[in-house]
Design an enzyme around this catalytic site. Sequence first.
Site, short mmCIF file in Angstrom:
data_model
loop_
_atom_site.label_atom_id
_atom_site.label_comp_id
_atom_site.label_asym_id
_atom_site.label_seq_id
_atom_site.Cartn_x
_atom_site.Cartn_y
_atom_site.Cartn_z
N SER A 193 0.80 -1.23 0.00
CA SER A 193 0.00 0.00 0.00
C SER A 193 0.82 1.27 0.00
CB SER A 193 -0.96 0.01 1.18
OG SER A 193 -0.25 0.20 2.37
N HIS A 221 -5.25 -4.77 -0.84
CA HIS A 221 -5.31 -3.66 -1.81
C HIS A 221 -5.54 -4.14 -3.24
CE1 HIS A 221 -4.28 -0.48 1.04
NE2 HIS A 221 -3.63 -1.46 1.66
N LYS A 251 -11.74 -1.87 1.57
CA LYS A 251 -11.09 -0.98 0.60
C LYS A 251 -11.96 -0.94 -0.67
CE LYS A 251 -6.81 -1.88 3.04
NZ LYS A 251 -6.99 -0.90 4.11
C1 LIG Z 1 -2.19 -5.16 3.45
C2 LIG Z 1 -3.23 -4.91 4.51
N1 LIG Z 1 -3.67 -5.96 5.22
C3 LIG Z 1 -4.61 -5.80 6.17
C4 LIG Z 1 -5.15 -4.57 6.44
C5 LIG Z 1 -6.16 -4.43 7.54
O1 LIG Z 1 -7.44 -4.42 7.02
P1 LIG Z 1 -8.64 -3.74 7.83
O2 LIG Z 1 -8.52 -2.28 7.61
O3 LIG Z 1 -9.85 -4.36 7.25
O4 LIG Z 1 -8.42 -4.10 9.27
C6 LIG Z 1 -4.76 -3.47 5.69
C7 LIG Z 1 -5.42 -2.16 5.87
O5 LIG Z 1 -5.10 -1.23 6.34
C8 LIG Z 1 -3.75 -3.63 4.72
O6 LIG Z 1 -3.30 -2.60 4.02
#
Ligand SMILES: Cc1ncc(COP(=O)(O)O)c(C=O)c1O
Length: 401
Positions: A193, A221, A251
């Site tokens: 990200s 993502h 997302k």
């Molecule tokens: C690669 C990745 N995994 C997991 C998450 C966590 O997801 P959530 O926001 O649904 O807790 C995020 C988000 O911020 C992320 O970018």
Amino acid sequence: MEDRGFDLGRRLEALEDADLRRTLAPVDRVAERGYFAQPSGGDIPVLESDAELVFASNNYLGLTSDQRIQDAARQAAATVGTGSGASRLVTGDTMVHHDLERLLAETKGTDRALAFSSGYAANVGTITALEPDVIFSDEYNHASIIDGCRLSNADVIQYDHCNVPNLRAQLADRADGYPEDESWLIVTDTVFSMDGTVAPLSGICDAADEFGAWVMADEAHATGLYVDGGGIAQAEGVGDRVDVQLGTLSKALASQGGYVTGSDDLIECLVNDARSFVFSTGLSPPAAAAASEALHISRHGDARERLWENVSHLRDGLETMGYDVLGDSQILPIVVGDRETALDLAEAVRERGIVTPAIRPPTVPEGTSRLRIAPMATHSQEDIVACLEAFQEAGEEIGLL
Ligand SMILES: Cc1ncc(COP(=O)(O)O)c(C=O)c1O
């Protein structure tokens, strides 16, 4: 009397001194354009009088404001309930959860899927439930993977970012002199990200096959953005070689929650052993229904196409101006170097009505502060041009261009 409490004032001052203190500043709605407030601490926030264009959200398909998804959430709230009321294993399991899981499994080409209350919970719960002896983790993996690794008590071996030869070398190193019955998990984000980079999943699967390891891919993502609403595993055609496909509903799918897809046995084990699933209230029915509808729309509508058109227009424009844009995905990071330059650029584009906050250490390595530009499918051509003009003028103003 001894003071055995916590000196929070000093902690906050230290954050302030290091320029690391973060603040909350609400917006009136989650969309490509909104009215923001200045940070107000505990006071009531006041929205600014001018709307700004948001180029920093993970709402990549712009589906949070889609009427069909809002209707799905509304209907689930009205017919099923606003919350699950208990863990799925008690009384919180509903038909909307199963609808969502069926659709996720179909999209990912797996036996089954399981919805968690967040992507964070999915990562932590899955890694700990698997109880690996050794985890090979990309050095830039998300914090929720890192926390899952820590909680699992496995030996964690980092490999260089997206570097298959380095991963293979680490696997070979570990194979030399350690028991042959160790369980090994290779874990990677698929789209990173902060860098916009895409994991070399086929190469990772080849390396895993060579050493008998499992692969877990976090498609947070990527979910909803690639072939038939899938992620990188589908784009690269390696869905059947990735043992654990995981992601978030928060997302591109415009909702809240996380998911895991994989074999029947994997899902049955998680239902029993993933503590963040067992000991947490089930995903709320409106969130599950919204995510199902968003996934359906991402598979069958033209939102993905519109997103990728915007991405390509914006990337071409920024590169033509002279910005160096990283990555190969919908996330367009421009690395400017030190924190001050990143803050100056973010402020200069903000003065022109474009919201792209600076990303600084410790989120990214020292000397690589950046702006992370994320277009949405719902940005119009005029919005993209406004963003490009702001970056041109701002870059010239602060001497970057
Ligand atoms: C690669 C990745 N995994 C997991 C998450 C966590 O997801 P959530 O926001 O649904 O807790 C995020 C988000 O911020 C992320 O970018």
